[in-house]
Motif scaffolding. Structure first.
Motif, mmCIF file in Angstrom:
data_model
loop_
_atom_site.group_PDB
_atom_site.id
_atom_site.type_symbol
_atom_site.label_atom_id
_atom_site.label_comp_id
_atom_site.label_asym_id
_atom_site.label_seq_id
_atom_site.Cartn_x
_atom_site.Cartn_y
_atom_site.Cartn_z
ATOM 1 N N ALA A 1 13.077 -20.558 35.275
ATOM 2 C CA ALA A 1 12.881 -19.196 34.785
ATOM 3 C C ALA A 1 13.342 -19.086 33.352
ATOM 4 N N GLY A 2 12.726 -18.150 32.623
ATOM 5 C CA GLY A 2 13.233 -17.817 31.300
ATOM 6 C C GLY A 2 12.492 -18.458 30.166
ATOM 7 N N MET A 3 11.590 -19.426 30.432
ATOM 8 C CA MET A 3 10.858 -20.035 29.324
ATOM 9 C C MET A 3 9.695 -19.138 28.961
ATOM 10 N N VAL A 4 9.602 -18.756 27.710
ATOM 11 C CA VAL A 4 8.566 -17.844 27.261
ATOM 12 C C VAL A 4 7.806 -18.495 26.127
ATOM 13 N N GLY A 5 6.461 -18.425 26.165
ATOM 14 C CA GLY A 5 5.658 -19.045 25.127
ATOM 15 C C GLY A 5 5.937 -18.429 23.779
ATOM 16 N N CYS A 6 5.980 -19.279 22.771
ATOM 17 C CA CYS A 6 6.219 -18.792 21.416
ATOM 18 C C CYS A 6 5.019 -18.002 20.937
ATOM 19 N N GLY A 7 5.232 -16.994 20.107
ATOM 20 C CA GLY A 7 4.136 -16.203 19.598
ATOM 21 C C GLY A 7 3.315 -16.971 18.591
ATOM 22 N N SER A 8 2.026 -16.685 18.568
ATOM 23 C CA SER A 8 1.151 -17.340 17.603
ATOM 24 C C SER A 8 1.449 -16.835 16.209
ATOM 25 N N LYS A 9 1.215 -17.675 15.246
ATOM 26 C CA LYS A 9 1.466 -17.270 13.867
ATOM 27 C C LYS A 9 0.416 -16.285 13.369
ATOM 28 N N ASN A 10 -0.823 -16.443 13.892
ATOM 29 C CA ASN A 10 -1.831 -15.561 13.315
ATOM 30 C C ASN A 10 -2.992 -15.248 14.238
ATOM 31 N N THR A 11 -2.950 -15.669 15.495
ATOM 32 C CA THR A 11 -4.140 -15.461 16.305
ATOM 33 C C THR A 11 -3.890 -14.764 17.624
ATOM 34 N N SER A 12 -2.661 -14.427 17.964
ATOM 35 C CA SER A 12 -2.409 -13.841 19.271
ATOM 36 C C SER A 12 -1.639 -12.538 19.136
ATOM 37 N N THR B 1 1.573 -28.269 29.549
ATOM 38 C CA THR B 1 2.380 -28.622 28.386
ATOM 39 C C THR B 1 2.734 -27.369 27.591
ATOM 40 N N VAL B 2 2.086 -26.258 27.912
ATOM 41 C CA VAL B 2 2.306 -24.999 27.197
ATOM 42 C C VAL B 2 3.499 -24.278 27.802
ATOM 43 N N LYS B 3 4.386 -23.817 26.943
ATOM 44 C CA LYS B 3 5.595 -23.135 27.402
ATOM 45 C C LYS B 3 5.254 -21.727 27.905
ATOM 46 N N ALA B 4 5.708 -21.445 29.119
ATOM 47 C CA ALA B 4 5.506 -20.121 29.702
ATOM 48 C C ALA B 4 6.489 -19.947 30.846
ATOM 49 N N ASP B 5 6.782 -18.716 31.193
ATOM 50 C CA ASP B 5 7.703 -18.421 32.283
ATOM 51 C C ASP B 5 6.948 -18.527 33.602
ATOM 52 N N MET B 6 7.259 -19.552 34.392
ATOM 53 C CA MET B 6 6.587 -19.760 35.669
ATOM 54 C C MET B 6 7.458 -19.336 36.852
ATOM 55 N N SER B 7 8.525 -18.582 36.588
ATOM 56 C CA SER B 7 9.450 -18.222 37.657
ATOM 57 C C SER B 7 8.780 -17.390 38.746
ATOM 58 N N GLY B 8 7.774 -16.607 38.386
ATOM 59 C CA GLY B 8 7.102 -15.779 39.383
ATOM 60 C C GLY B 8 5.790 -16.367 39.867
ATOM 61 N N ALA B 9 5.517 -17.615 39.508
ATOM 62 C CA ALA B 9 4.248 -18.236 39.890
ATOM 63 C C ALA B 9 4.201 -18.509 41.384
ATOM 64 N N ASN B 10 3.020 -18.410 41.941
ATOM 65 C CA ASN B 10 2.813 -18.634 43.366
ATOM 66 C C ASN B 10 2.388 -20.085 43.591
ATOM 67 N N ALA B 11 3.362 -20.992 43.515
ATOM 68 C CA ALA B 11 3.069 -22.414 43.669
ATOM 69 C C ALA B 11 3.196 -22.823 45.127
ATOM 70 N N SER B 12 2.360 -23.775 45.542
ATOM 71 C CA SER B 12 2.409 -24.261 46.915
ATOM 72 C C SER B 12 3.610 -25.175 47.115
ATOM 73 N N ASP B 13 3.938 -25.427 48.372
ATOM 74 C CA ASP B 13 5.059 -26.317 48.676
ATOM 75 C C ASP B 13 4.810 -27.715 48.125
ATOM 76 N N LEU B 14 3.562 -28.201 48.229
ATOM 77 C CA LEU B 14 3.265 -29.537 47.735
ATOM 78 C C LEU B 14 3.366 -29.592 46.225
ATOM 79 N N LYS B 15 2.908 -28.542 45.561
ATOM 80 C CA LYS B 15 3.025 -28.479 44.104
ATOM 81 C C LYS B 15 4.493 -28.563 43.691
ATOM 82 N N LYS B 16 5.342 -27.787 44.372
ATOM 83 C CA LYS B 16 6.769 -27.804 44.059
ATOM 84 C C LYS B 16 7.358 -29.186 44.326
ATOM 85 N N GLU B 17 6.915 -29.833 45.403
ATOM 86 C CA GLU B 17 7.462 -31.139 45.748
ATOM 87 C C GLU B 17 7.048 -32.201 44.733
ATOM 88 N N VAL B 18 5.807 -32.118 44.252
ATOM 89 C CA VAL B 18 5.353 -33.055 43.219
ATOM 90 C C VAL B 18 6.208 -32.915 41.973
#
Length: 462
Positions: A39-50, A386-403
């Motif tokens: 938790a807590g990882m947040v994608g950095c803001g774009s310099k000019n496009t987002s 590879t992109v930084k984002a907060d995945m703490s609330g993501a609905n990941a499967s048990d197998l995904k978490k285990e991988v």
């Protein structure tokens, strides 16, 4: 990569400065890609496009309607669905651009790319691993997007080293931008392991012991798919990583030569795979099975293990076999490091002949993959972004978490068949020859080495 891929993997600079730097990239990527889960990882803001939400804020350049053609080897239903959602978000700010997505299977993808570009019909946006990027870039088919990577702040939005790893053969120049990594793990049948009182192995001795017990109990220890042999090939790569140094591996991968230590490691790895074959640890029908059919055989519930990428998570979940995952084991308990086959899965690259209008829209399309909303979709679909984002609330499967849990303490390693275009076919052929008892591991390596040296000369334009 996908195998992508392997199957779901960088131009030839004689003054490559990446030996020390690459070690840093690999270590950083290995830790950072998994840390996305926290938790807590947040994608950095774009310099000019987002804007603040990560959506591209500028509409496509110009008002004329036009089409962008996009291709990749992501043909499975789940990822096609995620791609469609990605395109929908892109079209919210680019209603005048039609995205025509036409993927092709991994087994045909590289050849289709080559045919398209050599005939002058190359797609506008292509997903390339290292081998494909080498092939297209050396023929000047790909656009140098270094300035755009810098001006749009894409490196800041990604885990440290991801873009450099993807473009490792052209240090200082970027031709593609990744958005996920491709760890290969061992999927295993939990019912078989529980019935035989087995636990995931930590060392090669433990893995060999499990193979023997599974075979004795009447199950198939390891699925492979002998027409493509990617699990065997990845097993060889994993063993090489844990029997020799990173420097030896990098010399081979970056076409700088083959050290005696690397030769010893690959012969040892080929010998181990050959021993598995001779011990009956693969399915009897293996030689006639295509790699794409492996999940179907696994789904019968008689197979204990199979090597596969994280892109296979939805596939193995779909088999309804209770499935777990573990990292390919280290050489032994005293190993100081534990590397596995895992690299940036690939990256989005642009056709060098795009008009200015199409180029800007295509760059905005790549930027869409930096949007946290889209990152979450791909993560929940089984990818390791590879992109930084907060995945703490993501609905990941048990197998995904285990991988993801299984690879936390591992280091990244290249898909070694990407050392030079064409090498995968050579390795596959020699693995087939070994399985038919027509060659020994030592002879197989001599043939691989001979063809590798030939391919390096071609790749370097000699």
């Amino acid at each position: 990569m996908y195998a992508s891929k392997s199957s779901s993997e960088r131009a030839n600079k004689s003054d490559f400065k990446g030996d020390t730097q690459m070690n840093k990239w690999k270590a950083s990527l290995a830790l950072s890609a998994v840390s996305i889960l926290a938790a807590g990882m947040v994608g950095c803001g774009s310099k000019n496009t987002s804007d603040a939400s990560g959506n591209a804020s500028a509409s496509a350049s110009g008002s004329n309607k036009f089409k962008l053609t996009v291709t990749s080897s992501m043909t499975d239903e789940s990822r096609v669905e995620i791609m469609n959602e990605t395109i929908k978000l892109f079209n919210q700010t680019h209603p005048n651009v039609t995205i025509e997505y036409n993927p092709s299977p991994w087994s045909e993808y590289a050849q289709n790319l080559k045919l398209a570009f050599t005939s002058g019909a190359g797609q506008d946006i292509v997903y390339v691993d290292d081998t494909m990027q080498q092939m297209l870039q050396k023929n000047n088919y790909l656009l140098d997007i270094t300035d755009e990577v810098n001006s749009r702040g894409w490196a800041d939005k990604q885990v440290p080293g991801a873009i450099e790893f993807q473009n490792a053969r052209t240090p200082g120049k970027d031709y593609s931008v990744p958005f996920m990594t491709a760890p290969v793990v061992v999927y295993y049948n939990k019912d078989i392991f529980n019935k035989l009182n087995l636990t995931p192995p930590k060392t090669m001795d433990e893995l060999n012991s499990i193979m023997a017990k599974v075979k004795e109990a009447g199950y198939v220890p390891m699925e492979n798919g002998g027409m493509s042999n990617t699990p065997k090939m990845w097993s060889v790569f994993n063993m090489i990583y844990n029997q020799t140094s990173k420097d030896d591996v990098q010399q081979f991968y970056f076409q700088k030569g083959i050290t005696p230590a690397f030769e010893k490691a690959i012969v040892s790895a080929l010998t181990q795979v050959n021993d598995w074959q001779n011990s009956g640890y693969f399915r009897k029908e293996d030689a006639s099975i295509d790699g794409n059919a492996v999940p179907t055989y696994y789904a019968k519930g008689q197979s204990a293990m199979v090597l596969g990428g994280n892109w296979d998570i939805p596939t193995y979940e779909g088999t309804k076999v209770p499935t777990g995952a573990f990292a390919f084991p280290a050489a032994d308990a005293s190993s100081q490091s534990h590397a596995i086959v895992n690299a940036t899965d690939g990256g989005w690259a642009l056709n060098a002949d795009l008009s200015d209008e199409k180029k800007q829209a295509a760059l905005d399309f790549i930027d869409t993959f930096m949007n946290p909303e889209i990152v979450k979709l791909w993560y929940e679909g089984g990818s390791t972004p590879t992109v930084k984002a907060d995945m703490s609330g993501a609905n990941a499967s048990d197998l995904k978490k285990e991988v993801d849990q299984s690879i936390q303490s591992t280091e990244m390693g290249f898909f070694l068949d990407n050392a030079v275009p064409g090498l995968a076919d050579i390795i596959n052929k020699q693995l087939q020859m070994m399985s038919f008892h027509k060659t020994t591991p030592e002879q197989a390596w001599e043939e691989i080495k001979k063809e590798y040296n030939k391919l390096v000369l071609v790749a370097q334009g000699q």
